[in-house]
Write an enzyme that holds these catalytic residues in place. Structure first.
Site, mmCIF file in Angstrom:
data_model
loop_
_atom_site.group_PDB
_atom_site.id
_atom_site.type_symbol
_atom_site.label_atom_id
_atom_site.label_comp_id
_atom_site.label_asym_id
_atom_site.label_seq_id
_atom_site.Cartn_x
_atom_site.Cartn_y
_atom_site.Cartn_z
ATOM 1 C CG ASP A 10 -1.934 -1.096 1.228
ATOM 2 O OD1 ASP A 10 -1.965 -1.868 0.253
ATOM 3 O OD2 ASP A 10 -2.690 -1.200 2.205
ATOM 4 C CG ASP A 132 -13.073 -3.046 -0.361
ATOM 5 O OD1 ASP A 132 -12.434 -4.111 -0.377
ATOM 6 O OD2 ASP A 132 -12.671 -1.997 -0.894
#
Length: 240
Positions: A10, A132
């Site tokens: 990330d 998600d």
């Protein structure tokens, strides 16, 4: 091991970080050089990389394409790249910078017609759909916006449209190191047995990965467990 381990990098402000449950205020820097981390994964025998542009996800357009280009050019990793892909220009940049797959989440909710146009142009196999979820309902925009869309309806629609790979992150589990959302993933696999399903979030040990493999997951995205040392690069080299 038949399940593919996909390490995550990330990127925030050009550095390798991890957030907890998508909260930017919780960002912890693990390495200032994402390429170095990617090379370590490749040296451990891993083949694929989940690269997330957190700056892009927050700002609504791809920001860290230069790091994608660097990692794609200097490793042999198969990269899926996501975060901020909101326009045709963003998508073009992602593919031109070396991504094998574009990771799509929010746009699949906000602008279904646009995503279907892209799938016609590039082929649905070039997209990794991210689902998600919070309480089995889809969340978007870096987990800041909740919807009433049920995950199973969301996935079914895009599977019928030709999407081959979907990963699911249970937001409540992400970064919490409490184990993956096995019950949810079992429901998904039972409902869509032919899907190339990738689990994400909550993984804390190799045992968790073995459990996901037993469920029928084809892959798992692993982040914090590696960075915090719960799963070592040596472990990964032994099972990859």
């Amino acid at each position: 091991m038949s399940i593919e381990i996909i390490p995550a990098i990330d990127i925030l402000h050009g550095k390798c970080v991890r957030l907890t449950q998508g909260d930017y205020e919780t960002g912890k820097i693990y390495n200032e050089h994402p390429l170095e981390v990617a090379r370590q994964f490749e040296d451990a025998g891993l083949k694929r990389l989940h690269l997330v542009d957190l700056d892009g996800a927050r700002d609504g357009r791809v920001k860290n394409w230069n790091l994608l280009e660097t990692i794609a050019g200097k490793t042999g990793l198969i990269i899926d790249f996501g975060g901020g892909i909101g326009s045709a220009k963003d998508l073009q940049i992602v593919f031109e910078s070396g991504a094998a797959f574009a990771t799509i989440g929010s746009i699949a909710v906000r602008n279904e017609n646009l995503l279907r146009e892209w799938m016609l142009q590039y082929g649905p196999e070039k997209f990794l759909l991210g689902a998600d979820v919070r309480d089995e309902k889809i969340s978007i925009s870096g987990w800041t916006v909740n919807t009433e869309i049920r995950i199973f309806d969301f996935m079914e629609k895009y599977i019928l449209a030709g999407i081959k790979q979907i990963f699911c992150t249970d937001i409540k589990m992400d970064g919490a190191m409490n184990g993956p959302s096995l019950e949810l993933y079992k429901k998904i696999i039972d409902r869509f047995p032919d899907l190339h399903f990738i689990a994400s979030g909550g993984i804390r040990s190799l045992d968790d990965i073995y459990r996901l493999e037993e469920l029928g997951c084809k892959g798992t995205i692993v982040g914090k467990a590696i960075y915090e040392g719960f799963i070592t690069l040596k472990d990964l080299a032994n099972v990859s």
